[in-house]
Write an enzyme that holds these catalytic residues in place. Structure first.
Site, mmCIF file in Angstrom:
data_model
loop_
_atom_site.group_PDB
_atom_site.id
_atom_site.type_symbol
_atom_site.label_atom_id
_atom_site.label_comp_id
_atom_site.label_asym_id
_atom_site.label_seq_id
_atom_site.Cartn_x
_atom_site.Cartn_y
_atom_site.Cartn_z
ATOM 1 N N GLY A 162 35.874 46.078 -2.668
ATOM 2 C CA GLY A 162 35.387 46.718 -3.882
ATOM 3 C C GLY A 162 33.883 46.801 -3.966
ATOM 4 O O GLY A 162 33.321 47.873 -4.239
ATOM 5 N N ASP A 190 34.476 41.677 13.011
ATOM 6 C CA ASP A 190 34.752 40.329 12.532
ATOM 7 C C ASP A 190 33.391 39.647 12.446
ATOM 8 O O ASP A 190 32.753 39.390 13.470
ATOM 9 C CB ASP A 190 35.667 39.588 13.511
ATOM 10 C CG ASP A 190 36.029 38.191 13.030
ATOM 11 O OD1 ASP A 190 35.292 37.636 12.194
ATOM 12 O OD2 ASP A 190 37.030 37.634 13.516
ATOM 13 N N ASN A 205 27.527 41.598 2.880
ATOM 14 C CA ASN A 205 28.458 41.592 1.755
ATOM 15 C C ASN A 205 29.786 40.891 2.067
ATOM 16 O O ASN A 205 30.455 40.421 1.154
ATOM 17 C CB ASN A 205 28.729 43.034 1.313
ATOM 18 C CG ASN A 205 29.855 43.137 0.318
ATOM 19 O OD1 ASN A 205 29.737 42.726 -0.826
ATOM 20 N ND2 ASN A 205 30.989 43.680 0.763
ATOM 21 N N TYR A 252 33.612 27.301 -1.436
ATOM 22 C CA TYR A 252 33.036 28.563 -1.921
ATOM 23 C C TYR A 252 31.694 28.320 -2.607
ATOM 24 O O TYR A 252 30.699 28.991 -2.318
ATOM 25 C CB TYR A 252 34.016 29.236 -2.881
ATOM 26 C CG TYR A 252 33.580 30.610 -3.322
ATOM 27 C CD1 TYR A 252 33.662 31.698 -2.458
ATOM 28 C CD2 TYR A 252 33.070 30.830 -4.596
ATOM 29 C CE1 TYR A 252 33.260 32.965 -2.850
ATOM 30 C CE2 TYR A 252 32.669 32.095 -5.004
ATOM 31 C CZ TYR A 252 32.758 33.157 -4.119
ATOM 32 O OH TYR A 252 32.351 34.401 -4.516
ATOM 33 N N LYS A 290 28.048 29.735 -1.082
ATOM 34 C CA LYS A 290 27.247 30.701 -1.828
ATOM 35 C C LYS A 290 25.885 30.129 -2.220
ATOM 36 O O LYS A 290 24.886 30.860 -2.272
ATOM 37 C CB LYS A 290 28.016 31.180 -3.063
ATOM 38 C CG LYS A 290 29.233 32.034 -2.727
ATOM 39 C CD LYS A 290 28.853 33.248 -1.878
ATOM 40 C CE LYS A 290 30.016 34.179 -1.638
ATOM 41 N NZ LYS A 290 29.647 35.373 -0.839
ATOM 42 N N ILE A 300 33.688 40.311 -11.129
ATOM 43 C CA ILE A 300 33.598 41.763 -11.063
ATOM 44 C C ILE A 300 35.017 42.307 -10.886
ATOM 45 O O ILE A 300 35.847 41.701 -10.208
ATOM 46 C CB ILE A 300 32.701 42.207 -9.890
ATOM 47 C CG1 ILE A 300 31.320 41.533 -9.986
ATOM 48 C CG2 ILE A 300 32.565 43.724 -9.863
ATOM 49 C CD1 ILE A 300 30.499 41.915 -11.204
ATOM 50 N N THR A 312 37.229 43.707 -9.082
ATOM 51 C CA THR A 312 37.564 44.079 -7.706
ATOM 52 C C THR A 312 38.852 43.362 -7.314
ATOM 53 O O THR A 312 39.466 42.654 -8.113
ATOM 54 C CB THR A 312 36.444 43.672 -6.730
ATOM 55 O OG1 THR A 312 36.334 42.234 -6.718
ATOM 56 C CG2 THR A 312 35.103 44.280 -7.138
#
Length: 262
Positions: free
Chosen positions: A22, A70, A97, A162, A166, A197, A199
């Protein structure tokens, strides 16, 4: 008298990972709409090729190309960056991204899952920056845009890998930015930090809870009380890719409806 606004990314040549998703697809369309040539990669080669075809049809000219990638594979990074630079006549924007989510507290997450998340969310960003820099140096002014997350700052113990990945992307971005500044090259590096978001990443919430309840839960920590849209992030990337942001580097651009403030 009709006024046609200038194309904000005219003549930029952008490489975008995770382009089939997305945020990636919205970013690709946005940059192409504003005059950039875009080279799109994803593990889903068919979806990425379709997106490139759609952009070319929309623009009425060949401005988009695609390749399978990949992002964990160092050799493939070198190959696709070279392919992109040859195809587009250089490279002036890198958008890292590609990324994955992950659930698990420190006691529940396995080492294998930890390594999977780090390889996709962090190692790939490092390799992208490292191997794109020679091309970007030859196309100054240039820009690296690393998609991080509000999770870099707002910690949930059930998202151990995660959150960590990040947060590391934000610090890596600053390190790259300062290294480029030290070298006196006009290559900027910034991170973008979206909240929820609309997505595919939030689709499981809607499937499990229904739209009304899922939206209520997802926006309870967001002052604006709504989910973000992919273009909210794509416009941020457009700004950082364009020469409008020539004095912006080592920054964290937060797209979160005010969530970080509370």
């Amino acid at each position: 008298m009709n006024y046609t606004p200038p194309l904000r990314a005219a003549d930029k040549r952008a490489f975008i990972t995770g382009a089939a998703g997305g945020l990636g697809s919205a970013t690709a369309r946005m940059l192409a709409r504003h005059g950039a040539r875009v080279f799109l990669t994803d593990v889903d080669a068919a979806a990425t090729a379709r997106l490139a075809d759609e952009i070319n049809s929309e623009r009425g000219a060949p401005v988009a190309w695609s390749a399978a990638q990949d992002v964990r594979d160092e050799t493939v990074w070198k190959q696709v960056l070279e392919q992109a630079a040859q195809t587009m006549g250089g490279l002036s924007v890198l958008v890292n991204n590609a990324g994955v989510g992950s659930l698990g507290s420190i006691e529940n997450i396995t080492l294998k899952e930890w390594q999977r998340v780090m390889s996709i969310n962090l190692d790939s960003v490092m390799m992208g920056c490292k191997y794109a820099l020679p091309y970007l140096r030859n196309a100054q002014p240039a820009s690296i845009i690393n998609i991080s997350s509000l999770a870099a700052f707002k910690v949930d113990p059930d998202y151990t890998a995660y959150n960590t990945s990040k947060a590391a992307v934000a610090m890596l971005s600053k390190s790259v930015a300062l290294d480029c500044a030290r070298q006196k090259i006009d290559v900027r590096c910034n991170s973008v930090h979206p909240a929820f978001i609309r997505t595919g990443i939030v689709a499981p919430f809607f499937e499990a809870l229904g739209e009304e309840e899922a939206t209520r839960k997802l926006v309870r920590g967001i002052p604006l009380k709504r989910l973000g849209e992919p273009d909210d992030v794509a416009y941020a990337v457009l700004y950082l890719a364009s020469d409008e942001s020539r004095y912006v580097t080592a920054a964290e651009l937060v797209i979160d409806g005010g969530a970080r403030a509370i």
